[in-house]
Design a protein around this motif. Sequence first.
Motif, short mmCIF file in Angstrom:
data_model
loop_
_atom_site.label_atom_id
_atom_site.label_comp_id
_atom_site.label_asym_id
_atom_site.label_seq_id
_atom_site.Cartn_x
_atom_site.Cartn_y
_atom_site.Cartn_z
N ARG A 4 29.13 5.50 8.64
CA ARG A 4 29.70 5.78 7.32
C ARG A 4 28.60 5.98 6.27
O ARG A 4 28.63 6.94 5.51
CB ARG A 4 30.62 4.63 6.93
N ASN A 5 27.64 5.07 6.25
CA ASN A 5 26.53 5.19 5.30
C ASN A 5 25.66 6.41 5.62
O ASN A 5 25.19 7.09 4.70
CB ASN A 5 25.66 3.93 5.28
N ALA A 6 25.44 6.66 6.90
CA ALA A 6 24.63 7.81 7.31
C ALA A 6 25.28 9.11 6.85
O ALA A 6 24.61 10.01 6.34
CB ALA A 6 24.44 7.81 8.82
N SER A 7 26.61 9.21 7.00
CA SER A 7 27.32 10.42 6.56
C SER A 7 27.15 10.63 5.06
O SER A 7 26.92 11.76 4.60
CB SER A 7 28.81 10.31 6.89
N ASP A 17 29.20 1.78 15.85
CA ASP A 17 29.08 2.76 14.77
C ASP A 17 27.69 2.77 14.13
O ASP A 17 27.53 3.24 13.00
CB ASP A 17 30.14 2.54 13.69
N MET A 18 26.70 2.27 14.80
CA MET A 18 25.31 2.31 14.33
C MET A 18 24.67 3.59 14.86
O MET A 18 24.83 3.94 16.02
CB MET A 18 24.56 1.08 14.86
N VAL A 19 23.94 4.31 13.99
CA VAL A 19 23.29 5.56 14.41
C VAL A 19 22.03 5.23 15.19
O VAL A 19 21.17 4.49 14.71
CB VAL A 19 22.95 6.45 13.19
N TYR A 20 21.91 5.80 16.40
CA TYR A 20 20.73 5.58 17.23
C TYR A 20 19.87 6.85 17.35
O TYR A 20 18.66 6.75 17.47
CB TYR A 20 21.15 5.08 18.63
N GLN A 21 20.52 8.00 17.32
CA GLN A 21 19.79 9.26 17.43
C GLN A 21 20.51 10.35 16.64
O GLN A 21 21.69 10.21 16.31
CB GLN A 21 19.66 9.70 18.90
N ILE A 22 19.77 11.45 16.36
CA ILE A 22 20.33 12.58 15.61
C ILE A 22 20.04 13.85 16.40
O ILE A 22 18.94 14.01 16.95
CB ILE A 22 19.67 12.72 14.22
N PRO A 67 17.16 12.42 5.99
CA PRO A 67 16.86 11.03 5.60
C PRO A 67 16.79 10.11 6.81
O PRO A 67 17.27 10.45 7.89
CB PRO A 67 18.02 10.68 4.69
N ASN A 68 16.21 8.94 6.61
CA ASN A 68 16.11 7.96 7.70
C ASN A 68 17.45 7.25 7.83
O ASN A 68 17.76 6.32 7.08
CB ASN A 68 14.99 6.96 7.43
N ILE A 69 18.24 7.70 8.81
CA ILE A 69 19.56 7.12 9.02
C ILE A 69 19.64 6.36 10.35
O ILE A 69 20.71 5.93 10.75
CB ILE A 69 20.66 8.20 8.96
N ILE A 70 18.51 6.20 11.02
CA ILE A 70 18.49 5.43 12.27
C ILE A 70 18.71 3.95 11.93
O ILE A 70 18.13 3.42 10.98
CB ILE A 70 17.13 5.61 13.02
N THR A 90 23.08 22.59 4.24
CA THR A 90 24.41 22.80 4.84
C THR A 90 24.38 22.85 6.37
O THR A 90 25.37 23.22 6.99
CB THR A 90 25.15 24.05 4.31
N SER A 91 23.23 22.49 6.99
CA SER A 91 23.19 22.43 8.45
C SER A 91 24.16 21.36 8.95
O SER A 91 24.38 20.35 8.29
CB SER A 91 21.78 22.08 8.94
N LYS A 92 24.71 21.61 10.13
CA LYS A 92 25.65 20.66 10.72
C LYS A 92 24.92 19.92 11.84
O LYS A 92 24.33 20.53 12.71
CB LYS A 92 26.86 21.40 11.26
N ILE A 93 24.96 18.59 11.77
CA ILE A 93 24.23 17.79 12.76
C ILE A 93 25.19 16.85 13.49
O ILE A 93 26.31 16.62 13.07
CB ILE A 93 23.08 17.01 12.11
N GLU A 94 24.68 16.34 14.60
CA GLU A 94 25.45 15.43 15.44
C GLU A 94 24.82 14.05 15.37
O GLU A 94 23.59 13.91 15.46
CB GLU A 94 25.44 15.94 16.89
N LEU A 95 25.65 13.03 15.20
CA LEU A 95 25.17 11.66 15.18
C LEU A 95 25.48 11.01 16.53
O LEU A 95 26.59 11.14 17.04
CB LEU A 95 25.86 10.86 14.07
N ILE A 96 24.48 10.34 17.09
CA ILE A 96 24.67 9.59 18.33
C ILE A 96 24.77 8.12 17.91
O ILE A 96 23.78 7.53 17.46
CB ILE A 96 23.49 9.78 19.31
N CYS A 97 25.97 7.53 18.07
CA CYS A 97 26.22 6.17 17.60
C CYS A 97 26.58 5.25 18.76
O CYS A 97 27.03 5.69 19.82
CB CYS A 97 27.37 6.16 16.60
N GLY A 98 26.40 3.97 18.52
CA GLY A 98 26.77 2.96 19.52
C GLY A 98 28.27 2.73 19.51
O GLY A 98 28.91 2.81 18.47
N ASN A 99 28.79 2.38 20.71
CA ASN A 99 30.23 2.13 20.81
C ASN A 99 30.57 0.64 20.83
O ASN A 99 31.72 0.26 20.98
CB ASN A 99 30.83 2.83 22.04
#
Length: 195
Positions: A126-129, A151-156, A118-121, A172-181
Amino acid sequence: MRHFFNFLRSRTFLIQLVLAFVVAVVLVIVTLRWLNSSTRHGEFIEVPDFAKMSVMDMRSAVEKAGLRYEVLDSAKYNPNYPRFSIIEQDPKAGTKVKEDRKIYLTVNPSGYKKVTVPNIIQVTQRNASSMLKAVGLDVERVTYIDELGKDMVYQIKYKGKYIKPGDKLPKTSKIELICGNGSITERAQIKADSE
């Protein structure tokens, strides 16, 4: 009416009545014996356990047992069973059935079906998860980078490679979220100050 009652007491009527009774008894006995032999009354086959058998092994086991089978489509992948093996059967193993009974078998597909990312950029972590979990994807890790949106998603990322919304991944794939600090880089700060 008197002749009728006399006929009912006559020897001819009694002989016909006894003959009809004997013929009826003989017909019932013959019918029951025929039903016993044609339906194989009292003869049962125990359904084998087809769990984790390959389709080829299952075919030979079904034929050997004197049964028939029908394979049902399955979209639910079970990682505990080998690919293209039997994961469910109806009737269950150990059930007693008649010869030539049809057994319904469900085969494990080759893997999880693919789902669309889904478009989580620009969505909070929390919402992206939640959005990812809703389609069957899991968040393995969250990495933070210097970006203003905390905590905003910038990349996946998936298996170390960047992916984008709309890409297809196995369920069930496991992905990594790149978020702002929540902090801004010096370069961005200098650029904002110079404007």
